[in-house]
Design an enzyme around this catalytic site. Structure first.
Site, PDB file in Angstrom:
ATOM      1  N   TYR B 258       0.844  -1.372   0.056  1.00  0.00           N
ATOM      2  CA  TYR B 258       0.002   0.198  -0.094  1.00  0.00           C
ATOM      3  C   TYR B 258       0.782   1.250  -0.059  1.00  0.00           C
ATOM      4  O   TYR B 258       1.849   1.271   0.651  1.00  0.00           O
ATOM      5  CB  TYR B 258      -0.733  -0.004   1.315  1.00  0.00           C
ATOM      6  CG  TYR B 258      -1.985  -1.110   1.313  1.00  0.00           C
ATOM      7  CD1 TYR B 258      -1.475  -2.220   1.671  1.00  0.00           C
ATOM      8  CD2 TYR B 258      -3.252  -0.583   0.705  1.00  0.00           C
ATOM      9  CE1 TYR B 258      -2.524  -3.487   1.751  1.00  0.00           C
ATOM     10  CE2 TYR B 258      -4.059  -1.726   0.946  1.00  0.00           C
ATOM     11  CZ  TYR B 258      -3.751  -2.957   1.442  1.00  0.00           C
ATOM     12  OH  TYR B 258      -4.838  -4.078   1.405  1.00  0.00           O
ATOM     13  N   HIS B 266      -5.919   2.166  -1.717  1.00  0.00           N
ATOM     14  CA  HIS B 266      -6.081   0.677  -2.100  1.00  0.00           C
ATOM     15  C   HIS B 266      -4.634   0.408  -2.354  1.00  0.00           C
ATOM     16  O   HIS B 266      -3.733   1.119  -2.508  1.00  0.00           O
ATOM     17  CB  HIS B 266      -6.674   0.658  -3.571  1.00  0.00           C
ATOM     18  CG  HIS B 266      -8.303   0.735  -3.407  1.00  0.00           C
ATOM     19  ND1 HIS B 266      -8.935  -0.166  -2.805  1.00  0.00           N
ATOM     20  CD2 HIS B 266      -8.981   1.822  -3.811  1.00  0.00           C
ATOM     21  CE1 HIS B 266     -10.417   0.372  -2.898  1.00  0.00           C
ATOM     22  NE2 HIS B 266     -10.171   1.410  -3.453  1.00  0.00           N
ATOM     23  N   LYS B 297      -3.639  -3.405  -9.838  1.00  0.00           N
ATOM     24  CA  LYS B 297      -2.332  -3.340  -9.058  1.00  0.00           C
ATOM     25  C   LYS B 297      -1.216  -3.768 -10.281  1.00  0.00           C
ATOM     26  O   LYS B 297      -1.648  -4.188 -11.406  1.00  0.00           O
ATOM     27  CB  LYS B 297      -2.458  -4.327  -8.205  1.00  0.00           C
ATOM     28  CG  LYS B 297      -3.376  -4.155  -7.265  1.00  0.00           C
ATOM     29  CD  LYS B 297      -3.329  -5.248  -5.989  1.00  0.00           C
ATOM     30  CE  LYS B 297      -4.404  -5.356  -5.244  1.00  0.00           C
ATOM     31  NZ  LYS B 297      -5.585  -4.223  -5.141  1.00  0.00           N
TER      32      LYS B 297
END
Lengths: 144, 345
Positions: B258, B266, B297
């Site tokens: 993070y 997120h 991601k």
């Protein structure tokens, strides 16, 4: 039989894929490092995509700030990309990736503090090629 | 009222405070502070003090996982409370930065108890009693707050009711916790006699430590972190750059990374650790890249750098740039990380 080695065939099929499927121009296969002219661990391809492939998220924010118009906000001027051909069944190590990045010229097209990136062209036996960006460092993902 | 409510309230308050990081709080807590005492119980590193948990979360980007359940509900698996269980990597980083030290509680507790003289023993018992009084006051306060506001005639009625009816739920509640005592006679107003303190069973050794240990002295009874995983170099590398790491099992990796407190951000990366010359299948990279792209991601691979010879460090200028305001870890191993994301072509 041709004299070409496995990696040369691999580079050749990625080369053709970029040229005919993705319309890249100024393509060339490099076997020696442009930095110090030493032989590369494996051939790299450099070329010019038809449009900008990668925009760093920070640059994207800047562009959105300065130009609220949603049309044409991504600059279309392409920059030269470096492509590393690999096969899906290969095994790689961190050391091997590090040596690839160390043999590449420093990133110049983007702003200062940007790291190098390479386009990982992954070839499968059915001649599918999938492309992933690989960055030399911790780079936050794009907002896609 | 549920008997656990005061305790729960305290934890909930502390948790809420954890999430909302006020600038003045951050500034005040950076002032030198005694090292965090990490309790090693059965090989696991636990933190029982909410102050320590908040301090690490604010100043050392370590939040870790709450593992405590309410005793009546041992199968609880959400809304967990104290203690937190530090990953071995987290404990090791704290030890390396000299922010914390590990104590084997199973050895420490009996040794410390045996070493207590009469005076210290008295002080300890008093401290336990004081804790009990504190808990009791907190319970009374929360009871007061929870009570609906009654007006006029209703209030009078309620008064009469309390003085006459001994079996009302509140009185019953207190008697659960107080040692057996003579029931208060209905004629005496209750406000004048202080209610007996709660009997508290200490859940940590903190009361044993505070009176004697001066904060500056280096702790003598230091233990080591067990089961440090091979992914430690990558963890330390990311931790040093101000990232928060959580266990990565949910995304098939070693850590979820993070960019700030996980309550506010997120995660940016799924991080997978590899040895410098450990082989990784390209298929794994593609799989990681696909999964990462699907959950917005990047897939991050990295590990400790092993240099056979001293070749050029040309690309390292950016990587070694540290983020200001974060304490550097002098013992962090040199690591290198690569990020993979879909090229969308």
């Amino acid at each position: 039989m041709s004299e070409k080695s496995y990696v040369e065939h691999l580079a050749g099929s990625v080369f053709d894929n970029l040229r005919y499927q993705h319309d890249w121009t100024e393509l060339q296969i490099l076997t020696h490092s442009p930095v110090d002219n030493s032989p590369l661990p494996r051939p790299l391809i450099s070329g010019l995509p038809p449009r900008r492939l990668y925009l760093h998220p920070d640059d994207q924010i800047e562009i959105l700030k300065s130009n609220p118009n949603p049309e044409g906000r991504i600059p279309e001027t392409p920059v030269v990309e470096w492509v590393l051909p690999v096969h899906l069944a290969e095994k790689w190590t961190l050391k091997a990736f590090a040596s690839i990045f160390d043999s590449m010229p420093p990133e110049t097209s983007a702003g200062p503090g940007r790291v190098k990136r390479v386009l990982l062209a992954t070839v499968h036996n059915d001649s599918t090629v999938v492309y992933y960006f690989m960055h030399d460092g911790i780079v936050k993902p794009r907002q896609n | 009222m549920h008997p656990e409510t005061p305790r729960l309230n305290r934890y909930v308050n502390a948790l809420v405070r954890c999430g909302f990081l006020l600038p003045e709080e951050m500034a005040s807590s950076t002032i030198s502070r005694s090292p965090v005492r990490i309790s090693k119980v059965a090989g696991r590193c636990l933190l029982f003090d909410i102050e320590d948990v908040m301090y690490l979360r604010k100043n050392h980007n370590i939040c870790s996982v709450f593992v405590g359940t309410i005793p009546q509900n041992p199968q609880q698996n959400i809304f967990m409370g104290l203690p937190i269980e530090l990953m071995p990597e987290e404990a090791q980083v704290l030890v390396d930065k000299k922010v914390g030290y590990v104590v084997d509680d199973a050895a420490f507790h009996p040794a410390r108890l045996a070493a207590l003289d009469d005076d210290a023993r008295k002080r300890y018992l008093q401290a336990v009693k004081a804790e009990g009084r504190k808990a009791q006051i907190a319970a009374a306060e929360s009871k007061q707050n929870a009570k609906p506001k009654v007006i006029g005639t209703k209030k009078e009625k309620a008064k009469i009711k309390t003085s006459e009816n001994e079996t009302n739920p509140e009185a019953h509640d207190e008697s659960l916790f107080s040692p057996p005592s003579p029931p208060p006679s209905s004629g005496v107003p209750q406000a004048e006699e202080p209610p007996p303190a709660f009997a508290i069973t200490p859940t940590t050794s903190s009361l044993l430590i505070h009176p004697s240990a001066p904060p500056d002295s280096p702790p003598s009874d230091v233990s080591v972190v067990d089961h440090l995983p091979p992914s430690y170099p990558l963890y330390a590398h990311l931790q040093d750059r101000g990232y928060y790491m959580m266990p990565g099992l949910r995304f098939g990796c070693d850590y979820n990374v993070y960019p700030g407190d996980p309550l506010r951000f997120h995660s940016h990366f799924q991080a997978a650790s590899y040895g410098w010359e450990e082989e990784m299948a390209v298929l794994d990279l593609v799989a990681g890249g696909r999964l990462g792209t699907n959950v917005k991601k990047g897939y991050l691979i990295g590990g400790a750098v092993v240099r056979a010879d001293d070749d050029g460090d040309d690309g390292d200028a950016n990587r070694d740039k540290k983020i200001e305001g974060i304490d550097k870890n002098p013992n962090a191993p040199r690591a290198r990380a690569f990020c993979i994301e879909w090229a969308a072509m």
